[in-house]
Design a protein around this motif. Structure first.
Motif, PDB file in Angstrom:
ATOM      1  N   LYS A 257       0.839  -1.206   0.000  1.00  0.00           N
ATOM      2  CA  LYS A 257       0.000   0.000   0.000  1.00  0.00           C
ATOM      3  C   LYS A 257       0.869   1.249   0.000  1.00  0.00           C
ATOM      4  CE  LYS A 257      -3.379  -2.217   3.019  1.00  0.00           C
ATOM      5  NZ  LYS A 257      -3.936  -2.179   4.382  1.00  0.00           N
TER       6      LYS A 257
ATOM      7  N   VAL B  55       1.856   4.499  -3.038  1.00  0.00           N
ATOM      8  CA  VAL B  55       1.838   5.956  -2.912  1.00  0.00           C
ATOM      9  C   VAL B  55       3.216   6.549  -3.224  1.00  0.00           C
ATOM     10  CG1 VAL B  55       1.255   7.896  -1.421  1.00  0.00           C
ATOM     11  CG2 VAL B  55       0.019   5.741  -1.195  1.00  0.00           C
TER      12      VAL B  55
ATOM     13  N   LEU C  88      -2.380   2.435   6.555  1.00  0.00           N
ATOM     14  CA  LEU C  88      -3.341   3.453   6.127  1.00  0.00           C
ATOM     15  C   LEU C  88      -2.977   4.829   6.681  1.00  0.00           C
ATOM     16  CD1 LEU C  88      -6.713   1.502   6.398  1.00  0.00           C
ATOM     17  CD2 LEU C  88      -5.373   2.006   4.339  1.00  0.00           C
TER      18      LEU C  88
ATOM     19  N   VAL D  98      -0.174   6.056   4.447  1.00  0.00           N
ATOM     20  CA  VAL D  98      -0.702   6.476   3.144  1.00  0.00           C
ATOM     21  C   VAL D  98      -1.380   7.835   3.252  1.00  0.00           C
ATOM     22  CG1 VAL D  98      -2.484   5.954   1.436  1.00  0.00           C
ATOM     23  CG2 VAL D  98      -0.915   4.157   2.188  1.00  0.00           C
ATOM     24  N   ARG D  99      -2.177   8.017   4.293  1.00  0.00           N
ATOM     25  CA  ARG D  99      -2.840   9.312   4.483  1.00  0.00           C
ATOM     26  C   ARG D  99      -1.812  10.431   4.685  1.00  0.00           C
ATOM     27  NH1 ARG D  99      -7.753  10.842   5.914  1.00  0.00           N
ATOM     28  NH2 ARG D  99      -9.514   9.408   5.703  1.00  0.00           N
TER      29      ARG D  99
ATOM     30  N   ASP E 103      -0.220  11.249   1.334  1.00  0.00           N
ATOM     31  CA  ASP E 103      -1.219  11.905   0.485  1.00  0.00           C
ATOM     32  C   ASP E 103      -1.428  13.347   0.914  1.00  0.00           C
ATOM     33  OD1 ASP E 103      -3.133  11.665  -1.678  1.00  0.00           O
ATOM     34  OD2 ASP E 103      -4.715  11.773  -0.156  1.00  0.00           O
TER      35      ASP E 103
ATOM     36  N   LEU F 191      -5.764  10.495  -3.011  1.00  0.00           N
ATOM     37  CA  LEU F 191      -6.414   9.308  -2.459  1.00  0.00           C
ATOM     38  C   LEU F 191      -7.569   9.619  -1.526  1.00  0.00           C
ATOM     39  CD1 LEU F 191      -3.217   7.184  -1.828  1.00  0.00           C
ATOM     40  CD2 LEU F 191      -4.965   6.785  -3.569  1.00  0.00           C
TER      41      LEU F 191
ATOM     42  N   THR G 165     -13.259   2.480   3.365  1.00  0.00           N
ATOM     43  CA  THR G 165     -11.934   2.121   3.886  1.00  0.00           C
ATOM     44  C   THR G 165     -12.048   1.526   5.272  1.00  0.00           C
ATOM     45  OG1 THR G 165     -10.909   3.926   2.628  1.00  0.00           O
ATOM     46  CG2 THR G 165      -9.636   2.992   4.443  1.00  0.00           C
TER      47      THR G 165
ATOM     48  N   SER H 148      -9.415   5.683  -5.107  1.00  0.00           N
ATOM     49  CA  SER H 148      -9.173   6.363  -3.834  1.00  0.00           C
ATOM     50  C   SER H 148      -8.514   5.400  -2.852  1.00  0.00           C
ATOM     51  CB  SER H 148     -10.491   6.873  -3.239  1.00  0.00           C
ATOM     52  OG  SER H 148     -11.282   5.793  -2.769  1.00  0.00           O
ATOM     53  N   LEU H 149      -8.328   5.888  -1.644  1.00  0.00           N
ATOM     54  CA  LEU H 149      -7.775   5.078  -0.572  1.00  0.00           C
ATOM     55  C   LEU H 149      -8.611   3.821  -0.347  1.00  0.00           C
ATOM     56  CD1 LEU H 149      -5.696   4.779   1.747  1.00  0.00           C
ATOM     57  CD2 LEU H 149      -7.263   6.101   3.189  1.00  0.00           C
TER      58      LEU H 149
END
Length: 223
Positions: free
Chosen positions: A20, A24, A72, A75-76, A79, A89, A105, A169-170
């Motif tokens: 994941k 990104v 996650l 990733v956030r 992003d 995302l 999600t 998207s995510l």
């Protein structure tokens, strides 16, 4: 390409959660140093890694002296750092669209992940570790997973291209890494649901996902 951010990623190339983050980093063209943590050898439980991740898991992102764990969350973070580079995302301009991404999600952590992970453990992780598949546990995990897959099939049958907002998207990234393994080990779980299968093919045809697969292939094999 984003300027050098002095990023390090601790993980394992075959790890779905690591993938994941790789997505990104590749999608936003962020240079990074990859440090392999071989979970087959329990390297994630060594003291030096516990200092990075108190629960002894992967992946972990190191940036500007800070450590961030949970894929996650990583990733956030990436992003948010580079919202205008590559794929956005998590939309931030529309509260409802943001909520749609979040709902698909977050629900995956409860309705999807525990059961798909059971399938993956029995069909992908155990063979690599030289352990036999427990067919009863595999059957139980499949039985728990299938109702969620049926919900997904209905969602895509109603015309949705992606999980939220008709844009990748995510929510899609949170799922595709696991479906990528299922496609290889238990493909009938996908093929029996044609609309879900179309979503999967749509996602894996994205250039950014192909870049992840190329990166994985370039990594040394872990044993």
């Amino acid at each position: 390409m984003v300027a050098n951010m002095n990023v390090k990623l601790y993980g394992m190339s075959v790890s779905t959660c690591t993938q994941k983050v790789i997505f990104v980093l590749q999608d936003k063209q962020i240079p990074f140093e990859f440090i392999n943590i071989n979970v087959l050898k329990k390297e994630q439980k060594l003291p030096e890694h516990i200092a990075r991740h108190p629960f002894g898991k992967i992946p972990v992102l190191e940036h500007e002296g800070n450590f961030i764990f949970e894929s996650l969350a990583i990733v956030r973070y990436l992003d948010a750092l580079h919202p205008t580079v590559g794929t956005k995302l998590v939309p931030t301009h529309d509260a409802y669209k943001t909520a749609l991404v979040d709902q698909w999600t977050y629900q995956s952590s409860f309705n999807f992940y525990p059961h798909v992970q059971g399938v993956i453990f029995e069909t992908a992780i155990k063979p690599v570790a030289g352990l036999p598949t427990d067919e009863a546990k595999l059957a139980a995990s499949r039985a728990m997973l299938e109702p969620t897959l049926d919900v997904y099939e209905k969602h895509f049958a109603n015309g949705a291209k992606y999980f939220a907002n008709d844009e990748f998207s995510l929510a899609d990234l949170a799922h595709v890494v696991y479906f990528n393994v299922v496609k290889r080990t238990q493909p009938d779980l996908i093929s029996a649901r044609p609309n879900l299968a179309k979503w999967f093919e749509r996602v894996v045809e994205r250039d950014s996902w192909k870049a992840v697969m190329q990166w994985i292939q370039a990594q040394p094999k872990c044993h």
